[in-house]
Scaffold this active site. Sequence first.
Site, PDB file in Angstrom:
ATOM      1  N   GLU A 133      80.603  37.174  -8.989  1.00 39.90           N
ATOM      2  CA  GLU A 133      80.130  37.547 -10.316  1.00 39.90           C
ATOM      3  C   GLU A 133      78.611  37.677 -10.293  1.00 39.90           C
ATOM      4  O   GLU A 133      77.910  36.853  -9.718  1.00 39.90           O
ATOM      5  CB  GLU A 133      80.554  36.456 -11.309  1.00 39.90           C
ATOM      6  CG  GLU A 133      79.922  36.532 -12.670  1.00 39.90           C
ATOM      7  CD  GLU A 133      80.171  35.271 -13.490  1.00 39.90           C
ATOM      8  OE1 GLU A 133      80.036  35.342 -14.716  1.00 39.90           O
ATOM      9  OE2 GLU A 133      80.508  34.222 -12.891  1.00 39.90           O
ATOM     10  N   LEU A 164      75.148  37.266 -12.051  1.00 41.49           N
ATOM     11  CA  LEU A 164      74.559  36.459 -13.104  1.00 41.49           C
ATOM     12  C   LEU A 164      73.131  36.927 -13.367  1.00 41.49           C
ATOM     13  O   LEU A 164      72.386  37.206 -12.427  1.00 41.49           O
ATOM     14  CB  LEU A 164      74.553  34.978 -12.722  1.00 41.49           C
ATOM     15  CG  LEU A 164      75.919  34.325 -12.533  1.00 41.49           C
ATOM     16  CD1 LEU A 164      75.758  32.886 -12.059  1.00 41.49           C
ATOM     17  CD2 LEU A 164      76.735  34.372 -13.822  1.00 41.49           C
ATOM     18  N   ASP A 224      74.126  20.264  -1.497  1.00 42.82           N
ATOM     19  CA  ASP A 224      72.843  20.827  -1.054  1.00 42.82           C
ATOM     20  C   ASP A 224      71.966  21.107  -2.275  1.00 42.82           C
ATOM     21  O   ASP A 224      71.384  22.172  -2.421  1.00 42.82           O
ATOM     22  CB  ASP A 224      73.099  22.119  -0.270  1.00 42.82           C
ATOM     23  CG  ASP A 224      71.874  22.591   0.510  1.00 42.82           C
ATOM     24  OD1 ASP A 224      70.867  21.859   0.548  1.00 42.82           O
ATOM     25  OD2 ASP A 224      71.918  23.699   1.075  1.00 42.82           O
TER      26      ASP A 224
END
Length: 335
Positions: free
Chosen positions: A139, A141, A238
């Site tokens: 997707e 963004l 992370d």
Amino acid sequence: MLLKRSLALCLALRSVNAFTLAKLSPRIPELNPLHMSSTASSFTEAVSAAASEALGRTVELVATSGGGSSGGGGASTSAVLDKETNTKYFLKSARNGLDMLRAEYEGVKAMSETGTIQVPTPIAFGQFEKTGQGFALFEYLEFCGGGSQYDLGVNLAKMHRHFSDKGFGFHIDNTIGATHQPNSWRGNWADFWDEHRLGHMLKLTGNAGLSSDKVEKLRQKTRELLSHNPKPSIIHGDLWGGNKGFCKKDGKVIPVIFDPATYYGDREADVAMTYVFGGFGGDFYDGYNSEWQLPEGHEKRRTVYNLYHILNHEVLFGGGYLRQAQGMIDQILRF
């Protein structure tokens, strides 16, 4: 976790066998994995075919603006546009990066399935067989400035409330930066950390320049400090400042995290890493603790968890990271 990764580049994901598609996140109709023939004549055609199969409609992708260049682990991020619907996607790709790309795809998918915090929804992944170029589609963004770090902390804590019934680990190994990160399941957190995190990095760094006696003392002390019996939370793995941000969605600015090294572990490991390179304000910690207070002793365990990342930076970059790690080790042994 490479220091030069920019915000827009860090939408990593990983790939599987030639033209194999992964299951989709719950926000997209879920399909079984499908093996496709290597009939595509170009990389873009291969990605379009994968997206078409995943979305159940014809997708014709072309390059567009809004992506990036090199990302963590040697992959690159770009943006593509579906000519059929005028929908943009992030495209991550890497030559000979199948395992790396697949593993991060699986991590993003697992975080997405909690329904607690925004991530780039994974769409499809595969490989262009003719060149060995792995790819994954996310997707798109619209990243922006501003946003509430308090909400980021709250949403992260909510994600951490999703647990594994298999113990500590993940169903696939992944990478931390470009470094292999083993994730085979263990029932005990101290065992997992000793074997797959501290022990793993000690092997990669030649015991960090320590004597055998000091290594043994470090591992024993670390086990003592990690005897607090945490629950196996899903964690980003992370979470430095470059792997979080804010995006515009449905008229709102909301927090988003990406580029993970996901596994099920102690939630404190995620919070600890936010201290390594900065980028998280007091509102973030207030928000986190309002949703799920950190337990006693987390300050000492923070040093244990962040030693892993500093040792990894020694593996990746060298320089002064070994001296920094040795100082942290001395601090741990004094606890």
